[in-house]
Design an enzyme around this catalytic site. Structure first.
Site, PDB file in Angstrom:
ATOM      1  N   ASP A  49       0.876  -1.147   0.000  1.00  0.00           N
ATOM      2  CA  ASP A  49       0.000   0.000   0.000  1.00  0.00           C
ATOM      3  C   ASP A  49       0.935   1.225   0.000  1.00  0.00           C
ATOM      4  O   ASP A  49       2.122   1.094   0.312  1.00  0.00           O
ATOM      5  CB  ASP A  49      -0.843  -0.066   1.280  1.00  0.00           C
ATOM      6  CG  ASP A  49      -1.593   1.205   1.538  1.00  0.00           C
ATOM      7  OD1 ASP A  49      -2.269   1.673   0.616  1.00  0.00           O
ATOM      8  OD2 ASP A  49      -1.498   1.731   2.670  1.00  0.00           O
ATOM      9  N   ASP A  51      -0.038   5.006   1.122  1.00  0.00           N
ATOM     10  CA  ASP A  51      -0.194   5.964   2.223  1.00  0.00           C
ATOM     11  C   ASP A  51      -0.066   5.292   3.588  1.00  0.00           C
ATOM     12  O   ASP A  51      -0.744   4.315   3.879  1.00  0.00           O
ATOM     13  CB  ASP A  51      -1.563   6.656   2.104  1.00  0.00           C
ATOM     14  CG  ASP A  51      -1.646   7.444   0.810  1.00  0.00           C
ATOM     15  OD1 ASP A  51      -0.798   8.322   0.605  1.00  0.00           O
ATOM     16  OD2 ASP A  51      -2.554   7.149  -0.006  1.00  0.00           O
TER      17      ASP A  51
HETATM   18 MG   LIG Z   1      -2.670   3.183   3.720  1.00  0.00          MG
END
Ligand SMILES: [Mg+2]
Length: 509
Positions: A49, A51
């Site tokens: 992922d 962020d």
């Molecule tokens: Mg995230």
């Protein structure tokens, strides 16, 4: 080792980075922890992922920005008084894993048994018996909202401040639930309309921490034959800017951040990626628009969007247990991928570093509590002995007492007095010890967080957050670069099969 040698050949700068990295690993705050066994030798693909996983945000700066943008929208769109623009953000007020009670206007910390441990109404602490008869039904999504990600901390703190204003009569005609919903709508909008991201992109160093060791960890995986991919919900333009800031200049062997990854998927719509069957699109980099994906395998030069895990597995010809996914969101990244897709998971919990540091600072106090608890048990046992002796004497004396001579009666009376005194002393000592334990516990708890205590516990019980981490993630750690400390084909073994008496584990520790 190979990655280390290669990196050393690169430049003195790399040597400095590696020295720092080794130093950082020594205190144990950057360890990787295991819930379920995971053999990295079986993993072919590792996904990330973006962020709060590859990109670590500067907490105060990013949360304050989201807070401020949301307040502006609440005044503009929802007619809130301008006075709310003067509210100030305090990054440390709220922790992850709390529940928002929309109905009562409270924030709750609950334990694994769904019992409420701590309650705040606005900035005011309430006694947890406020919920004595209330069963916390987390599935009641209308009433309770979970503070799952670090992204949701600003909205929770904003709710705290607005509840205070409502109690002071400054927000008439609005229920607590309405306050929360208005915050939600406005904060969602700041994420969606790009107003938040535009400011972040304009000053990336202000908002994003550039982990100098990230490229080393990724490079080590690549050198050992693992294929890496990015799977993020962020849009292409934002992903490009953030990833380029994080990786473009770090390692001369990789000209661009894109060279680290075989597959890049943006706008992935997790958790829908793991539940639904959206097709993959190819992003037209000129205008950022999605075009139908024509190809039958991923092109490492392209950017894809949306998609679903089943098509993904088909395209890369790998099955769930050959894919490891690293993310920070319990539900979006880890729970859904673990439950639905069988992908193996790593949860990034950046708070771990501070949490472990606090535990280390409290080592002496932990030992003192253990000594006090032992003393308490010993006193408890002594009391039991004195009481039994008293009972015995009381029972014996009834039929025999008439036959006692004066000296024997005196001796019995003296013994009874002595036993009573000992019992009273024990009782007092126990009370004192208990009080000391209680004070020490409170002190230690406040050392983690003055309002909420430790993230993973409360009064000897695991917190709801801890149970989620334990149940849904195969591994968890504070950041991606921690993988550099471990062999890339390591067999991560779980501690779950340990018996309570297995003290050799502590000794070999
Ligand atoms: Mg995230």
């Amino acid at each position: 080792m190979e990655a280390l040698k290669r990196a050393l050949r690169k430049s003195p700068e790399k040597l400095k980075l590696l020295t720092e990295l080794v130093e950082a690993s020594i205190d144990g705050t950057r360890d990787i922890f295991v819930n379920r066994p995971l053999n990295m030798a079986n993993i072919r693909y590792i996904g990330f992922d973006m962020d709060y996983t590859l990109a670590i945000y500067h907490k105060q700066a990013i949360e304050e920005l989201a807070f401020r943008k949301t307040l502006e929208k609440m005044v503009e769109m929802k007619g809130y008084p301008e006075q709310i623009l003067e509210l100030r953000y305090e990054a440390e007020h709220v922790i992850r894993g709390l529940l928002v009670d929309r109905q009562k206007g409270n924030l709750l910390k609950i334990n694994r048994f769904k019992q409420v441990c701590r309650v705040m109404h606005g900035t005011k602490a309430l006694k947890s018996d406020e919920y004595y008869n209330d069963k916390i039904d987390q599935s009641d999504l209308v009433r309770f909202v979970s503070v799952d990600t670090l992204f949701s901390l600003p909205e929770a703190y904003l709710f705290v401040l607005l509840v205070d204003l409502a109690e002071a009569g400054d927000l008439p005609g609005r229920t607590f639930a309405e306050l929360y919903d208005d915050i939600r709508t406005c904060i969602d909008l700041t994420h969606r309309d790009g107003s938040l991201k535009t400011e972040i992109i304009a000053d990336l160093p202000r908002y994003i921490y550039k982990d100098p060791h990230l490229s080393l960890a990724l490079d080590k995986f690549i050198q050992s034959g693992k294929k890496l991919f990015v799977l993020t919900n962020s849009e292409f333009y934002y992903t490009e800017q953030v990833m380029s800031y994080l990786l473009d200049t770090d390692n001369l062997e990789y000209e661009s951040w894109r060279d680290y990854f075989e597959i890049i998927v943006v706008n992935a719509r997790k958790p829908a990626f793991f539940k639904e069957s959206n097709p993959f699109y190819r992003v037209d980099e000129e205008n950022g628009e999605d075009q139908p994906m024509q190809e039958t395998s991923f092109d490492s030069k392209a950017i894809y969007s949306q998609g679903n895990y089943l098509t993904f597995e088909d395209l890369i010809q790998s099955k769930g247990n050959e894919i490891l996914y690293v993310g920070d969101h319990i539900f979006g990244d880890v729970m859904r991928s673990d439950k639905d897709s069988n992908w193996r998971t790593v949860l990034v919990v950046e708070e771990l570093e501070t949490e472990l540091r606090h535990t280390e600072e409290l080592r002496e106090k932990h030992l003192r509590i253990r000594r006090l608890a032992n003393r308490f048990d010993k006193l408890h046992y002594e009391m039991h002995v004195y009481s039994s002796q008293l009972d015995t004497l009381a029972n014996l004396s009834a039929p025999l007492v008439d036959d006692f001579n004066e000296a024997e009666t005196k001796a019995v009376t003296k013994t009874v007095e002595e036993l009573k005194t000992n019992l009273a002393l024990c009782q007092k000592d126990m009370e004192r010890t208990e009080l000391k334990i209680q004070r020490l516990r409170e002190e230690m708890s406040a050392h983690y967080h003055p309002l909420w205590g430790p993230l993973f516990h409360d009064h000897d019980e695991m917190s709801r957050f801890a149970v989620q981490v334990r149940d849904y993630a195969s591994l968890y750690t504070s950041r991606v670069s921690n993988f550099f400390f471990y062999p890339t084909d390591r067999y991560y073994k779980s501690l779950r099969d340990i018996m309570p008496h297995d003290r050799w584990m502590e000794l070999s520790g």
